[in-house]
Each structure stands twice: as C-alpha cells, then as structure tokens.
Write an enzyme that holds these catalytic residues in place. Structure first.
Site, PDB file in Angstrom:
ATOM      1  CG  ASP A  25       0.499  11.473  -3.731  1.00  0.00           C
ATOM      2  OD1 ASP A  25       1.036  10.347  -3.769  1.00  0.00           O
ATOM      3  OD2 ASP A  25       0.506  12.262  -4.692  1.00  0.00           O
ATOM      4  NE  ARG A  29       5.903  12.834  -4.613  1.00  0.00           N
ATOM      5  CZ  ARG A  29       4.803  13.578  -4.634  1.00  0.00           C
ATOM      6  NH1 ARG A  29       4.903  14.896  -4.748  1.00  0.00           N
ATOM      7  NH2 ARG A  29       3.622  13.021  -4.533  1.00  0.00           N
ATOM      8  CG  HIS A  42       4.103   2.474   0.265  1.00  0.00           C
ATOM      9  ND1 HIS A  42       3.374   3.569  -0.126  1.00  0.00           N
ATOM     10  CD2 HIS A  42       4.674   1.981  -0.870  1.00  0.00           C
ATOM     11  CE1 HIS A  42       3.488   3.722  -1.446  1.00  0.00           C
ATOM     12  NE2 HIS A  42       4.281   2.776  -1.912  1.00  0.00           N
ATOM     13  CG  LEU A 136     -12.785   9.219  13.223  1.00  0.00           C
ATOM     14  CD1 LEU A 136     -13.141  10.649  12.809  1.00  0.00           C
ATOM     15  CD2 LEU A 136     -11.256   9.061  13.251  1.00  0.00           C
TER      16      LEU A 136
HETATM   17  C1  IPE Z   1      -3.459   8.796  -5.260  1.00  0.00           C
HETATM   18  O1  IPE Z   1      -2.098   8.925  -5.347  1.00  0.00           O
HETATM   19  C2  IPE Z   1      -3.821   7.464  -4.696  1.00  0.00           C
HETATM   20  C3  IPE Z   1      -3.534   7.277  -3.280  1.00  0.00           C
HETATM   21  C4  IPE Z   1      -3.022   8.163  -2.470  1.00  0.00           C
HETATM   22  C5  IPE Z   1      -3.870   5.979  -2.745  1.00  0.00           C
HETATM   23  P1  IPE Z   1      -1.300   8.549  -6.697  1.00  0.00           P
HETATM   24  O2  IPE Z   1       0.120   8.794  -6.405  1.00  0.00           O
HETATM   25  O3  IPE Z   1      -1.685   7.185  -7.133  1.00  0.00           O
HETATM   26  O4  IPE Z   1      -1.898   9.603  -7.715  1.00  0.00           O
HETATM   27  P2  IPE Z   1      -1.301  10.134  -9.089  1.00  0.00           P
HETATM   28  O5  IPE Z   1      -0.828   8.923  -9.848  1.00  0.00           O
HETATM   29  O6  IPE Z   1      -0.168  11.062  -8.742  1.00  0.00           O
HETATM   30  O7  IPE Z   1      -2.435  10.851  -9.733  1.00  0.00           O
HETATM   31  C1  IPE Z   2       0.818   7.487  -1.913  1.00  0.00           C
HETATM   32  O1  IPE Z   2       2.181   7.689  -2.048  1.00  0.00           O
HETATM   33  C2  IPE Z   2       0.495   6.062  -1.522  1.00  0.00           C
HETATM   34  C3  IPE Z   2      -0.109   5.274  -2.592  1.00  0.00           C
HETATM   35  C4  IPE Z   2      -0.470   5.730  -3.758  1.00  0.00           C
HETATM   36  C5  IPE Z   2      -0.334   3.880  -2.323  1.00  0.00           C
HETATM   37  P1  IPE Z   2       2.935   7.457  -3.431  1.00  0.00           P
HETATM   38  O2  IPE Z   2       3.494   6.084  -3.422  1.00  0.00           O
HETATM   39  O3  IPE Z   2       2.073   7.791  -4.580  1.00  0.00           O
HETATM   40  O4  IPE Z   2       4.104   8.508  -3.281  1.00  0.00           O
HETATM   41  P2  IPE Z   2       4.724   9.416  -4.428  1.00  0.00           P
HETATM   42  O5  IPE Z   2       3.608  10.206  -5.017  1.00  0.00           O
HETATM   43  O6  IPE Z   2       5.344   8.481  -5.413  1.00  0.00           O
HETATM   44  O7  IPE Z   2       5.728  10.259  -3.707  1.00  0.00           O
HETATM   45 MG    MG Z   3       1.752   9.558  -5.573  1.00  0.00          MG
END
Ligand code: IPE
Ligand code: IPE
Ligand code: MG
Length: 245
Positions: A25, A29, A42, A136
């Site tokens: 995650d 940000r 991403h 792995l």
């Molecule tokens: C969890 O992250 C899903 C992935 C990392 C693929 P999100 O950003 O979707 O989770 P929430 O919305 O903060 O719970």
């Molecule tokens: C995790 O990063 C990747 C996916 C959920 C696909 P986010 O896109 O949720 O990044 P934040 O949480 O908005 O920073």
């Molecule tokens: Mg996120």
C-alpha cells in the site's frame, strides 16, 4: 468416540518466516508527495517486487504473497484501473521472466472472471512459463477478496457434500483449507503492511489466523530489501504462542 477437533495449523516457529504476505500500500501517496499522478506510483510500485522477491530468496523465505489488486479496487477511477491492468503485462515481460530464471514459481490468487482478456492472457502465459524450480513461490493476489475466497471454498465443499463425495464429519479446517486458492501454500507467518494503515483490507482472512503483524509507514515504492530484513528481524524476536502458554 468422536473425532478430535483439528488444531489450527500452526505455521512456522522458525525465526525466518516460511511465508510472508504483503499489502503493498501507499503507491498513490508516494506519487502525490512527488507531484505525480497516482499511476506513476503504481509503476514505481511494480518495479519494487523484484528486489523483494530476491531478498526473500537470499534469506530463505519459501513463500511470498503480495496484494496487487483487490475486488474493492474496482471502485477507483477508470484510468487508474487501466494502468494497473496494463502493468500486469510489464510485470510479465520484464520482471517475471528474470525472476522465473532465478527459480520463482508464480501462483495467481483471485477471481479470473471480470478481468480483461488481456490480463487473463498474461496469467495464462505466466502459468505456462512456470518451471519446476521453486526457490520461491510468489503468489500475486489480483482481483482478490478474502471473503470471496472463503465463499468460493464453501460452495466447492457444499457441492462435494451434496453429491456425497464427502461426509460432514470429514469437513475439517484442513479440508476447507484445501479448497482455497492457497491449497498448496502454508499459512502466513508474517503479515506486512506498508503505508501505515492498521487494517487487513480483506486480504487472506483465513490464512493469517496466527500471523505476526508488522506495519510500516514506509510507502510501497520505497520498501527495500533492507526494510524487509528489519521486519524479519523483528519477527524473529516475537514469541508465538498459538494459544498456548
Ligand atoms: C489494499 O489497499 C489493497 C492492495 C494493496 C491491493 P487499499 O488501498 O485498497 O486499502 P484501503 O482502501 O486503504 O483499505
Ligand atoms: C496500493 O497503493 C496499490 C493498490 C491498491 C492497487 P494505493 O493506490 O492504495 O496507494 P494509497 O493508499 O492511495 O497511497
Ligand atoms: Mg491504499
């Protein structure tokens, strides 16, 4: 005499976790901090997977499971989703082939239905290219939901019971576990979340029953092998009791 209640599978008490699961995650940000569109986050995130997989192999971790796209992520803007879908092809052509030559075995966790045909093709190609070597096992949760996975298992088990292929008393935790996407993969020992949120977000609900949890504020595109080693060091100091004393 009735059969004993099966024990919850107890993972590994070795200081090196056998199975690490990561909620990757913080891509959005990371991009925001740099004045970039979320999609760049991403892209940067996808490039991190290789180093983390290699660090796992160096340390002797056998299973790495990463959360790349949840079923709930379909709520995001179309353009962002499109970028994530296209990144599967980048991952296959650039990163996966290198990793495969180093003995990484790929598994997809999640629902193929609902994915674009192009992504299904990538999944087919990756599965076809897998070799027997398994330094792995890298599982990628893509279009994944922990609850959906459990519902799917419940349906499979119910179907077997309905046609008399299994007796109710034989439906144990072990039996249900064999109907999950992770049927050949042991329970998670170490559950890592980057980006600082203290939540599970519907990831591997069954498999993390006794996982140790480690959350870092580090955003996924900044998560290096060194940070992973810190998590593993901390894991080695934990006392896992599995309900005992
Ligand atoms: C969890 O992250 C899903 C992935 C990392 C693929 P999100 O950003 O979707 O989770 P929430 O919305 O903060 O719970
Ligand atoms: C995790 O990063 C990747 C996916 C959920 C696909 P986010 O896109 O949720 O990044 P934040 O949480 O908005 O920073
Ligand atoms: Mg996120």
């Amino acid at each position: 005499m009735s059969e004993p209640i099966p024990a919850v599978s107890q993972g590994d008490t070795n200081p090196i976790p056998r199975h690490i699961a990561i909620v990757m995650d913080g891509n959005g940000r990371w991009a925001h901090e740099r004045g970039l569109p979320r999609t760049e986050g991403h892209r940067a995130g996808a490039r991190r997977v290789k180093e983390i997989a290699r660090t796992c192999m160096d340390i002797g971790v056998s299973y790495l499971t990463i959360y790349a796209f949840s079923k709930e992520n379909w709520k995001r803007p179309r353009a962002e989703i499109n970028t994530i879908m296209k990144l599967t092809d980048f991952f296959y052509r650039r990163e996966f082939r290198e990793l495969r030559n180093e003995g990484v075995y790929f598994v997809h966790l999640g629902d193929r239905r609902g994915l674009p045909r192009s992504v299904e093709k990538v999944l087919d190609s990756i599965e076809r290219d897998n070799t027997e070597k398994r330094n792995l096992v890298l599982s990628i949760a893509f279009n994944y939901s922990g609850r959906s996975e459990i519902v799917r298992a419940a349906r499979l088990v119910a179907e077997e019971a309905a046609r008399g292929a299994v007796r109710l008393q034989d439906i144990t935790e072990e039996y249900v576990g064999r109907h999950l996407y992770t049927s050949d993969i042991p329970d998670v020992d170490l559950f890592i979340r980057t980006g600082g949120e203290m939540r599970l977000s519907n990831f591997l609900l069954w498999q993390i029953a006794y996982a140790e949890i480690w959350v870092t504020d580090t955003l996924w595109p900044d998560f290096t092998g060194e940070v992973l080693k810190r998590a593993i060091d901390d894991f080695g100091k934990r006392e896992r009791r599995f309900g005992g004393v």
